[in-house]
Motif scaffolding. Structure first.
Motif, PDB file in Angstrom:
ATOM      1  N   THR A  25       0.460  -0.788   0.412  1.00  0.00           N
ATOM      2  CA  THR A  25      -0.241   0.059  -0.021  1.00  0.00           C
ATOM      3  C   THR A  25       0.634   1.213  -0.222  1.00  0.00           C
ATOM      4  O   THR A  25       1.627   1.519   0.464  1.00  0.00           O
ATOM      5  N   GLU A  26       0.539   2.163  -1.242  1.00  0.00           N
ATOM      6  CA  GLU A  26       1.453   3.112  -0.764  1.00  0.00           C
ATOM      7  C   GLU A  26       0.396   4.883  -0.689  1.00  0.00           C
ATOM      8  O   GLU A  26      -1.076   4.973  -1.135  1.00  0.00           O
ATOM      9  N   TYR A  27       0.784   5.589   0.621  1.00  0.00           N
ATOM     10  CA  TYR A  27       0.476   6.058   0.874  1.00  0.00           C
ATOM     11  C   TYR A  27       1.135   8.336   0.552  1.00  0.00           C
ATOM     12  O   TYR A  27       2.258   7.301   0.198  1.00  0.00           O
ATOM     13  N   ASP A  28      -0.207   9.339   0.424  1.00  0.00           N
ATOM     14  CA  ASP A  28       0.691  10.243   0.405  1.00  0.00           C
ATOM     15  C   ASP A  28       0.980  10.573   1.806  1.00  0.00           C
ATOM     16  O   ASP A  28       0.721  10.664   3.107  1.00  0.00           O
ATOM     17  N   VAL A  29       1.842  11.237   1.488  1.00  0.00           N
ATOM     18  CA  VAL A  29       2.301  12.313   2.819  1.00  0.00           C
ATOM     19  C   VAL A  29       2.734  13.181   2.660  1.00  0.00           C
ATOM     20  O   VAL A  29       3.190  13.796   1.225  1.00  0.00           O
ATOM     21  N   ASN A  30       2.148  14.227   3.862  1.00  0.00           N
ATOM     22  CA  ASN A  30       2.724  15.762   3.059  1.00  0.00           C
ATOM     23  C   ASN A  30       4.086  16.352   3.893  1.00  0.00           C
ATOM     24  O   ASN A  30       4.033  15.727   5.144  1.00  0.00           O
ATOM     25  N   THR A  31       4.697  16.853   3.589  1.00  0.00           N
ATOM     26  CA  THR A  31       5.793  16.871   3.441  1.00  0.00           C
ATOM     27  C   THR A  31       6.280  18.508   4.363  1.00  0.00           C
ATOM     28  O   THR A  31       7.572  18.069   5.575  1.00  0.00           O
ATOM     29  N   ARG A  32       5.215  18.673   4.540  1.00  0.00           N
ATOM     30  CA  ARG A  32       5.217  20.119   5.721  1.00  0.00           C
ATOM     31  C   ARG A  32       4.578  19.621   6.991  1.00  0.00           C
ATOM     32  O   ARG A  32       5.658  19.251   7.756  1.00  0.00           O
ATOM     33  N   THR A  33       3.583  18.785   7.385  1.00  0.00           N
ATOM     34  CA  THR A  33       3.366  18.703   8.896  1.00  0.00           C
ATOM     35  C   THR A  33       3.942  17.211   8.878  1.00  0.00           C
ATOM     36  O   THR A  33       3.610  16.247  10.352  1.00  0.00           O
ATOM     37  N   GLY A  34       3.934  15.825   7.460  1.00  0.00           N
ATOM     38  CA  GLY A  34       4.349  15.184   7.907  1.00  0.00           C
ATOM     39  C   GLY A  34       3.469  13.703   8.411  1.00  0.00           C
ATOM     40  O   GLY A  34       3.406  12.377   8.360  1.00  0.00           O
ATOM     41  N   GLU A  35       2.216  14.417   7.786  1.00  0.00           N
ATOM     42  CA  GLU A  35       0.971  13.714   8.122  1.00  0.00           C
ATOM     43  C   GLU A  35       0.759  12.367   7.135  1.00  0.00           C
ATOM     44  O   GLU A  35       1.257  12.652   5.799  1.00  0.00           O
ATOM     45  N   ILE A  36       0.537  10.964   7.071  1.00  0.00           N
ATOM     46  CA  ILE A  36       0.363  10.767   6.196  1.00  0.00           C
ATOM     47  C   ILE A  36      -1.736  10.941   5.851  1.00  0.00           C
ATOM     48  O   ILE A  36      -2.314  10.671   6.236  1.00  0.00           O
ATOM     49  N   GLY A  37      -1.447  10.687   4.381  1.00  0.00           N
ATOM     50  CA  GLY A  37      -2.659  11.000   3.554  1.00  0.00           C
ATOM     51  C   GLY A  37      -3.577  10.428   3.126  1.00  0.00           C
ATOM     52  O   GLY A  37      -3.310   8.969   3.639  1.00  0.00           O
ATOM     53  N   SER A  38      -4.022   9.952   2.476  1.00  0.00           N
ATOM     54  CA  SER A  38      -4.993   9.395   1.576  1.00  0.00           C
ATOM     55  C   SER A  38      -4.176   8.044   0.562  1.00  0.00           C
ATOM     56  O   SER A  38      -2.703   8.084   0.305  1.00  0.00           O
ATOM     57  N   VAL A  39      -4.727   6.078   0.191  1.00  0.00           N
ATOM     58  CA  VAL A  39      -4.046   5.760  -0.486  1.00  0.00           C
ATOM     59  C   VAL A  39      -4.087   6.321  -1.733  1.00  0.00           C
ATOM     60  O   VAL A  39      -4.949   6.606  -2.339  1.00  0.00           O
ATOM     61  N   LEU A  40      -2.698   5.862  -2.720  1.00  0.00           N
ATOM     62  CA  LEU A  40      -2.795   6.865  -3.707  1.00  0.00           C
ATOM     63  C   LEU A  40      -2.613   4.952  -4.583  1.00  0.00           C
ATOM     64  O   LEU A  40      -3.016   5.239  -6.168  1.00  0.00           O
ATOM     65  N   HIS A  41      -2.450   4.082  -3.760  1.00  0.00           N
ATOM     66  CA  HIS A  41      -2.703   2.938  -4.896  1.00  0.00           C
ATOM     67  C   HIS A  41      -1.810   1.351  -3.510  1.00  0.00           C
ATOM     68  O   HIS A  41      -1.408   1.561  -2.826  1.00  0.00           O
ATOM     69  N   HIS A  42      -3.115   0.894  -4.233  1.00  0.00           N
ATOM     70  CA  HIS A  42      -3.276  -0.618  -2.937  1.00  0.00           C
ATOM     71  C   HIS A  42      -2.639  -1.771  -3.956  1.00  0.00           C
ATOM     72  O   HIS A  42      -3.681  -2.087  -5.693  1.00  0.00           O
ATOM     73  N   LEU A  43      -2.333  -2.961  -3.710  1.00  0.00           N
ATOM     74  CA  LEU A  43      -2.031  -4.320  -4.239  1.00  0.00           C
ATOM     75  C   LEU A  43      -1.695  -5.244  -3.576  1.00  0.00           C
ATOM     76  O   LEU A  43      -1.461  -5.285  -2.639  1.00  0.00           O
ATOM     77  N   ASP A  44      -2.709  -5.668  -3.610  1.00  0.00           N
ATOM     78  CA  ASP A  44      -3.008  -7.135  -3.359  1.00  0.00           C
ATOM     79  C   ASP A  44      -2.582  -8.526  -4.208  1.00  0.00           C
ATOM     80  O   ASP A  44      -3.128  -8.781  -4.994  1.00  0.00           O
ATOM     81  N   SER A  45      -1.785  -9.257  -3.945  1.00  0.00           N
ATOM     82  CA  SER A  45      -1.447 -10.568  -4.094  1.00  0.00           C
ATOM     83  C   SER A  45      -2.100 -11.148  -5.193  1.00  0.00           C
ATOM     84  O   SER A  45      -1.586 -12.092  -6.056  1.00  0.00           O
ATOM     85  N   THR A  46      -3.728 -11.215  -4.447  1.00  0.00           N
ATOM     86  CA  THR A  46      -4.600 -12.150  -4.316  1.00  0.00           C
ATOM     87  C   THR A  46      -6.030 -12.325  -6.252  1.00  0.00           C
ATOM     88  O   THR A  46      -6.040 -12.516  -6.427  1.00  0.00           O
ATOM     89  N   ALA A  47      -5.174  -9.977  -5.863  1.00  0.00           N
ATOM     90  CA  ALA A  47      -6.189  -9.733  -7.029  1.00  0.00           C
ATOM     91  C   ALA A  47      -5.331  -9.754  -8.352  1.00  0.00           C
ATOM     92  O   ALA A  47      -5.875  -8.832  -9.155  1.00  0.00           O
TER      93      ALA A  47
END
Length: 437
Positions: A25-47
């Protein structure tokens, strides 16, 4: 089906990929506050179309995976070339440093079938009386297996890596001596760097091909001293190779001492004596060394490219009696307590040799890891360009577990019909003017 084709194409032709179960799972990160934002991409091997995440095996042996071995060969070519003429982060001035191409052989362990040639290239009879064809499987095998020293041949392979390490120390001493310097002060003026590969001769003995270079005190970034010449380096190599030795074990009352063989070939790079008068260029040397980077014992034993679990497996192997005798000797010596540090049974399939097939000094050139990272970064840049997005700073969380190796029959059939995806096959090493041996 198109999705499966895309997934298989990304393997670059690998025939034995690693199958993984897991997620990423890949998340967006706010470089100013360090907060983890929304999911940019999710990969599941079963899919995934193949039901697993497929990762290249990256095996360097041609007998195991031709596609991955070819990438390794190409990377080795560029690793050697960059140390000869610059590039890949290495300054171009290294092309003006003294460089030689040296081949170190093993000593003799008994007469073997060979193919001697005369001055005009004519083939002379072997000592057995036969004029062997160049593909004759008898080449390299013992003329008299009862008198051939299989113990010494196996133990030589086991100590070859140690002999090379000691040689590299002796070489620095010899270069310093010829420059009129002590070993301590030598580092203030020059460095000796090298890149080498190991190769099996047909008789099953390891020998080394090496590019050896003299640099300034800070490596390739600094010019070597005026006294550093190819002639001085050649003389130092010959002296060090003659003097170096490694004390081996005592077997049944017989002591073993290991040295290099009498056949030592040292040639200045950019001389006209490499192959039938052709110029010994950087490209010719790199291609020659890279050719052996993907080989194992197949030159001597055929397709034996994995460890043995039981000595009884030898009876089922399609190898020569000479190779079988070498492997059996390694297995028998491996049972001795005083030789357990050599791990001869674990390396019996390598005829006792347990060193790395390609090694280099850190200062010689770039690294295989750096080349792989650059290729991966290029692929990531291509993916971003295709999606027309700039991901910026992201956080990746992943967990994968091993699920198997290889392709299904259907996947293997599809893979044979595919062209590798761009950027997965490594860099080409050929040109219309390439000189290879």
């Amino acid at each position: 089906m198109p999705a499966l084709l895309r997934q298989l194409s990304g393997l670059g032709g690998c025939t034995h990929p690693i199958r993984l179960d897991g997620h990423r799972t890949e998340y967006d990160v706010n470089t100013r506050t360090g907060e983890i934002g929304s999911v940019l991409h999710h990969l599941d091997s079963t899919a995934l179309p193949a039901g697993h995440l497929l990762v290249r095996c990256n095996n360097r042996r041609t007998t195991r995976c031709p596609a991955c071995a070819e990438v390794y060969r190409r990377d080795t070519f560029h690793l050697i070339t960059s140390g000869l003429r610059g590039g890949k982060g290495v300054p171009e001035r290294v092309a003006t440093h003294p460089r030689v191409f040296a081949t170190f052989t093993a000593p003799g362990f008994g007469p073997v079938h060979n193919r001697p040639t005369g001055p005009a290239g004519s083939v002379r009879p072997c000592r057995c009386g036969t004029r062997h064809d160049q593909d004759d499987p008898a080449l390299g095998t013992a003329l008299d297996p009862d008198t051939y020293d299989y113990d010494a041949a196996t133990l030589w392979n086991a100590h070859a890596g140690m002999l090379w390490r000691r040689f590299s120390t002796y070489l620095r001493r010899e270069v310093a001596k010829r420059a009129g310097l002590t070993q301590r002060t030598f580092r203030e003026y020059a460095r000796v760097s090298f890149a080498k590969v190991a190769e099996y001769q047909k008789r099953g003995a390891v020998h080394f091909h090496a590019v050896i270079r003299i640099d300034g005190s800070e490596g390739g970034d600094t010019p070597p001293p005026a006294w550093a010449t190819a002639e001085l380096l050649t003389d130092a190599i010959r002296a060090a190779a003659t003097a170096v030795r490694v004390d081996g074990p005592v077997i049944d009352g017989r002591s073993h001492v290991f040295t290099f063989g009498r056949q030592l070939d040292v040639r200045t790079i950019r001389s006209a004596d490499f192959d039938r008068g052709q110029e010994l260029t950087e490209r010719a040397v790199a291609a020659y060394i890279a050719k052996y980077a993907t080989k194992g014992t197949e030159t001597a034993t055929g397709a034996l490219d994995r460890p043995l679990k039981f000595a009884a497996e030898l009876a089922q192997l399609d190898i020569s009696d000479h190779a079988r005798h070498l492997i059996r000797t390694a297995w028998a010596l491996g049972a001795r307590k005083d030789l357990e540090h050599l791990r001869l049974r674990a390396w019996a399939h390598m005829l006792g040799f347990r060193g790395h097939f390609s090694t280099k000094r850190r200062r010689y050139s770039t690294t295989l890891g750096a080349l792989r990272d650059a290729r991966a970064e290029w692929r990531r840049a291509q993916a971003v360009a295709a999606n027309e997005t700039d991901l910026g700073t992201t956080l990746v969380l992943a967990h994968c577990v091993y699920a198997g190796t290889g392709l299904t029959d259907a996947e293997a059939w599809l893979t044979e019909s595919l062209e590798p995806a761009l950027g997965t096959e490594g860099e080409p090493t050929w040109t219309s003017t390439a000189v290879t041996s």
